[in-house]
Design a protein around this motif. Structure first.
Motif, mmCIF file in Angstrom:
data_model
loop_
_atom_site.group_PDB
_atom_site.id
_atom_site.type_symbol
_atom_site.label_atom_id
_atom_site.label_comp_id
_atom_site.label_asym_id
_atom_site.label_seq_id
_atom_site.Cartn_x
_atom_site.Cartn_y
_atom_site.Cartn_z
ATOM 1 N N VAL A 169 0.840 -1.203 0.000
ATOM 2 C CA VAL A 169 0.000 0.000 0.000
ATOM 3 C C VAL A 169 0.872 1.250 0.000
ATOM 4 O O VAL A 169 0.621 2.213 -0.738
ATOM 5 C CB VAL A 169 -0.947 -0.007 1.216
ATOM 6 N N ALA A 170 1.915 1.261 0.835
ATOM 7 C CA ALA A 170 2.797 2.422 0.911
ATOM 8 C C ALA A 170 3.482 2.678 -0.423
ATOM 9 O O ALA A 170 3.609 3.835 -0.861
ATOM 10 C CB ALA A 170 3.833 2.210 2.016
ATOM 11 N N VAL A 171 3.925 1.631 -1.101
ATOM 12 C CA VAL A 171 4.600 1.798 -2.396
ATOM 13 C C VAL A 171 3.616 2.258 -3.463
ATOM 14 O O VAL A 171 3.955 3.073 -4.327
ATOM 15 C CB VAL A 171 5.297 0.485 -2.805
ATOM 16 N N ALA A 172 2.376 1.749 -3.420
ATOM 17 C CA ALA A 172 1.361 2.214 -4.375
ATOM 18 C C ALA A 172 1.132 3.705 -4.218
ATOM 19 O O ALA A 172 1.052 4.451 -5.212
ATOM 20 C CB ALA A 172 0.053 1.452 -4.167
ATOM 21 N N LEU A 173 1.052 4.175 -2.993
ATOM 22 C CA LEU A 173 0.851 5.600 -2.750
ATOM 23 C C LEU A 173 2.097 6.403 -3.108
ATOM 24 O O LEU A 173 2.001 7.570 -3.492
ATOM 25 C CB LEU A 173 0.468 5.830 -1.287
ATOM 26 N N GLU A 174 3.269 5.771 -3.004
ATOM 27 C CA GLU A 174 4.509 6.460 -3.417
ATOM 28 C C GLU A 174 4.479 6.772 -4.898
ATOM 29 O O GLU A 174 5.017 7.792 -5.335
ATOM 30 C CB GLU A 174 5.719 5.583 -3.063
ATOM 31 N N ASN A 175 3.858 5.908 -5.693
ATOM 32 C CA ASN A 175 3.725 6.186 -7.119
ATOM 33 C C ASN A 175 2.837 7.401 -7.358
ATOM 34 O O ASN A 175 3.085 8.201 -8.260
ATOM 35 C CB ASN A 175 3.131 4.974 -7.837
ATOM 36 N N TRP A 218 4.756 -8.106 -2.696
ATOM 37 C CA TRP A 218 3.744 -7.115 -2.357
ATOM 38 C C TRP A 218 4.168 -5.699 -2.741
ATOM 39 O O TRP A 218 3.335 -4.893 -3.171
ATOM 40 C CB TRP A 218 3.404 -7.183 -0.870
ATOM 41 N N THR A 219 5.441 -5.369 -2.598
ATOM 42 C CA THR A 219 5.881 -4.030 -2.996
ATOM 43 C C THR A 219 5.797 -3.868 -4.516
ATOM 44 O O THR A 219 5.465 -2.779 -5.006
ATOM 45 C CB THR A 219 7.307 -3.740 -2.514
ATOM 46 N N THR A 220 6.056 -4.925 -5.263
ATOM 47 C CA THR A 220 5.943 -4.848 -6.720
ATOM 48 C C THR A 220 4.480 -4.745 -7.138
ATOM 49 O O THR A 220 4.139 -3.986 -8.061
ATOM 50 C CB THR A 220 6.614 -6.070 -7.373
ATOM 51 N N VAL A 221 3.599 -5.484 -6.464
ATOM 52 C CA VAL A 221 2.164 -5.333 -6.728
ATOM 53 C C VAL A 221 1.732 -3.894 -6.456
ATOM 54 O O VAL A 221 0.968 -3.295 -7.231
ATOM 55 C CB VAL A 221 1.347 -6.321 -5.866
ATOM 56 N N VAL A 263 2.777 -1.646 -9.332
ATOM 57 C CA VAL A 263 1.945 -1.828 -10.527
ATOM 58 C C VAL A 263 0.585 -1.150 -10.338
ATOM 59 O O VAL A 263 0.081 -0.476 -11.246
ATOM 60 C CB VAL A 263 1.774 -3.327 -10.845
ATOM 61 N N VAL A 264 -0.003 -1.293 -9.156
ATOM 62 C CA VAL A 264 -1.312 -0.677 -8.902
ATOM 63 C C VAL A 264 -1.221 0.842 -8.984
ATOM 64 O O VAL A 264 -2.053 1.513 -9.618
ATOM 65 C CB VAL A 264 -1.857 -1.112 -7.527
ATOM 66 N N GLY A 265 -0.196 1.416 -8.344
ATOM 67 C CA GLY A 265 -0.021 2.872 -8.402
ATOM 68 C C GLY A 265 0.203 3.367 -9.816
ATOM 69 O O GLY A 265 -0.366 4.389 -10.239
ATOM 70 N N SER A 303 7.398 7.587 -11.316
ATOM 71 C CA SER A 303 5.962 7.805 -11.165
ATOM 72 C C SER A 303 5.347 8.433 -12.402
ATOM 73 O O SER A 303 4.300 7.993 -12.891
ATOM 74 C CB SER A 303 5.702 8.706 -9.953
ATOM 75 N N LEU A 304 6.004 9.470 -12.928
ATOM 76 C CA LEU A 304 5.380 10.300 -13.953
ATOM 77 C C LEU A 304 5.287 9.631 -15.318
ATOM 78 O O LEU A 304 4.425 10.000 -16.118
ATOM 79 C CB LEU A 304 6.145 11.629 -14.081
ATOM 80 N N ILE A 305 6.144 8.644 -15.612
ATOM 81 C CA ILE A 305 6.164 8.054 -16.944
ATOM 82 C C ILE A 305 4.853 7.341 -17.267
ATOM 83 O O ILE A 305 4.514 7.140 -18.439
ATOM 84 C CB ILE A 305 7.357 7.071 -17.079
ATOM 85 N N SER A 306 4.077 6.987 -16.237
ATOM 86 C CA SER A 306 2.804 6.300 -16.474
ATOM 87 C C SER A 306 1.782 7.207 -17.154
ATOM 88 O O SER A 306 0.897 6.721 -17.870
ATOM 89 C CB SER A 306 2.225 5.791 -15.154
ATOM 90 N N ILE A 307 1.889 8.520 -16.931
ATOM 91 C CA ILE A 307 0.889 9.439 -17.484
ATOM 92 C C ILE A 307 0.984 9.522 -19.008
ATOM 93 O O ILE A 307 -0.032 9.335 -19.690
ATOM 94 C CB ILE A 307 1.019 10.824 -16.822
#
Length: 237
Positions: free
Chosen positions: A40-46, A77-80, A83-85, A142-146
């Protein structure tokens, strides 16, 4: 050993502020949820880059070294979470779309709609590499996903590239935290230096781009020089 023990949080206690509060929050997530909390923390980091993955991931590795969660579980879990973020940001880019992006560019100073077309052509050519390699570059991670969402990169390809690139980054930092044990905060300093170098390069490129735009605009607005070549006239057919 509790994650909130003084030996674990000594590094953050000497640097009070938003980052320390975010780190303490990540610690509480892992204490209450275990490995899914790290995800969850890593998803929010994204979604919110100020949340420091260079703290969360080594801390997850340290926790695994203490036997409070499995090493493979922490990496998975951190990789999941990554991906979610990334998928949420991809959706944001897809919702924005190329046409809306052009409309925004038309209202911005120093930016032309043609610049958006150039960026689209660049992403069409190098997007696969950008998404894969960008996962190990701070901020870009993070930004490359946009832009991937804006350009509607095939979702399956996007997910695979994100999982592979994020998996490399997460595995490296989790393993470093696992190996260093209570010395895991040393990783934050090393990654901080790397991040500063990346930001310096980005700043230089941004300045060069603005200078290029200003020079181009000045040339376009300057009157033709006396005695200069007359504009070509195409013969009528």
């Amino acid at each position: 050993m509790s994650l909130s023990s003084p030996s674990v949080l000594a590094a953050t206690a000497s640097d009070p502020g938003p980052i320390t509060r975010l780190t303490d929050w990540a610690v509480s997530l892992m204490e209450s949820l275990g490995a899914p909390g790290a995800g969850v923390a890593v998803a929010l980091e994204n979604l919110f880059p100020p949340i420091p993955s260079e703290v969360i991931l080594p801390l997850a590795g340290f926790t695994a070294a203490q036997g409070r969660l499995g090493l493979l579980e922490a990496i998975l879990w951190t990789t999941v979470g990554s991906v979610v973020g990334a998928l949420l940001l991809y959706g944001l880019g897809a919702a924005l779309g190329a046409e809306r992006l052009r409309a925004v560019a038309a209202r911005l100073p120093l930016v032309r709609v043609e610049d958006v077309d150039t960026a689209e052509a660049w992403f069409a050519r190098y997007g696969t590499t950008a998404v894969l390699v960008g996962r190990v570059v701070p901020i870009v991670r993070s930004l490359i996903s946009i832009p991937a969402g804006v350009e509607r990169m095939p979702l399956g390809r996007f997910l695979v590239l994100t999982a592979v690139g994020s998996g490399v980054w997460n595995t490296t930092l989790v393993l470093l935290g696992y190996g260093l044990g209570e010395r895991w905060p040393q990783i934050e300093a090393a990654i901080g230096t790397y991040q500063k170098g990346v930001l310096a390069v980005v700043a230089v490129l941004a300045v060069a781009y603005v200078v290029h735009l200003l020079v181009r605009r000045a040339r376009a607005d300057s009157p033709p020089q006396p005695g200069g070549p007359a504009p070509r006239r195409h013969a009528r057919r």
